[in-house]
Motif scaffolding. Structure first.
Motif, short mmCIF file in Angstrom:
data_model
loop_
_atom_site.label_atom_id
_atom_site.label_comp_id
_atom_site.label_asym_id
_atom_site.label_seq_id
_atom_site.Cartn_x
_atom_site.Cartn_y
_atom_site.Cartn_z
N ARG A 130 2.66 0.79 -3.09
CA ARG A 130 1.96 1.12 -4.33
C ARG A 130 2.69 0.59 -5.56
NH1 ARG A 130 0.90 7.15 -4.05
NH2 ARG A 130 -0.31 6.64 -5.89
N ILE A 178 -3.44 4.36 1.28
CA ILE A 178 -3.89 5.14 0.11
C ILE A 178 -4.88 4.38 -0.75
CG2 ILE A 178 -1.81 6.55 0.00
CD1 ILE A 178 -0.82 4.68 -2.23
N GLY A 179 -5.08 3.10 -0.45
CA GLY A 179 -6.03 2.31 -1.22
C GLY A 179 -6.09 0.89 -0.73
N ASP A 191 -0.59 0.27 -7.52
CA ASP A 191 -1.04 1.63 -7.78
C ASP A 191 -2.10 1.67 -8.87
OD1 ASP A 191 -0.92 4.47 -7.42
OD2 ASP A 191 0.22 4.59 -9.29
N THR A 208 -8.28 0.13 -5.37
CA THR A 208 -9.44 1.00 -5.24
C THR A 208 -9.04 2.13 -4.30
OG1 THR A 208 -10.97 -0.83 -5.55
CG2 THR A 208 -11.83 1.16 -4.47
N SER A 209 -9.17 3.35 -4.78
CA SER A 209 -8.72 4.50 -4.01
C SER A 209 -9.71 5.66 -4.16
CB SER A 209 -7.32 4.93 -4.49
OG SER A 209 -6.84 6.02 -3.75
N PRO A 210 -9.94 6.45 -3.11
CA PRO A 210 -9.34 6.33 -1.77
C PRO A 210 -9.89 5.12 -1.03
CG PRO A 210 -11.02 8.03 -1.77
CD PRO A 210 -10.86 7.61 -3.20
N ALA A 211 -9.13 4.65 -0.07
CA ALA A 211 -9.55 3.49 0.71
C ALA A 211 -10.70 3.85 1.64
CB ALA A 211 -8.37 2.96 1.53
#
Length: 221
Positions: free
Chosen positions: A21, A50-51, A90, A94-97
């Motif tokens: 991140r 996380i993304g 970070d 794009t999050s959440p993945a």
């Protein structure tokens, strides 16, 4: 009936490049270029996804490069404005993945890609840890299956089960993934069932029904 459908673990790429991140912007660009990919999973801890950061997430940096900062600041809702000033994964990701499990069928993975409009999916375990990645091209690999292989499965798993009384009167041929059944069967009601089962076989492009039913039965289409 037909053998279990192929699953994501059958076609996914197991060796995956990813970033943390805190990865800086230029490192992300270099990694994308080096590995010739268009997106990277972003990980933290023991490999938990996380993304995802993609080329689309990076482009606003160039898109707004020559823009007046004061003008840009007045457009907080414009897509990409926030990412134009981002400098780490970070901030860019794009999050959440959007992810998929290795045990998912190829059809399930294809539906996720279509509905979410993504080109690839990180493959994760039950704890969200990265196991691989599956792309649109990976899902299409099933259509490289040889015609002879498909023909053998249709004979063994469909014809032998649905039309045992018909014996050799049911002929199977496969050309470029299109399965054709010809011949005469006693139970017309089983023809639609055969069509459904054949279309569910991995690698089948289409089914051409040339079967006819015995005179005392009415075929249902």
């Amino acid at each position: 009936m037909p053998r279990s459908a192929h699953i994501v673990s059958d076609v996914m790429t197991h060796t995956v490049v990813a970033v943390g991140r805190e990865a800086p912007f230029k490192e992300i660009v270099r990694t994308l270029e080096q590995w010739r990919v268009s997106a990277l999973p972003v990980l933290e801890g023991e490999g938990r996804v996380i993304g995802v950061v993609s080329e689309a997430d990076l482009l606003p940096k160039e898109e707004f490069r020559d823009s007046d900062p004061a003008r840009v600041a007045q457009l907080p809702d414009l897509p990409g404005v926030a990412k134009a000033g981002a400098v780490t994964a970070d901030e860019l990701m794009t999050s959440p993945a959007i992810t998929v499990h290795a045990s998912a069928t190829l059809a399930e993975a294809a539906r996720i890609m279509t509905h979410k409009r993504v080109k690839r999916l990180p493959v994760v375990d039950e704890e969200g840890r990265l196991e691989g990645i599956v792309s649109r091209a990976d899902l299409l690999k099933v259509f490289l299956r040889p015609d002879d292989d498909i023909e053998e499965e249709v004979r063994r798993e469909v014809v032998a089960h649905l039309f045992p009384a018909a014996g050799e009167t049911v002929r199977v041929s496969v050309n470029e993934g299109v399965v054709t059944l010809t011949g005469r069967v006693k139970e017309a009601v089983l023809i639609p069932a055969a069509a459904r089962l054949i279309r569910a076989i991995e690698g089948v492009v289409d089914f051409d029904n040339q079967l006819t039913a015995a005179p005392h039965t009415a075929q249902r289409r």
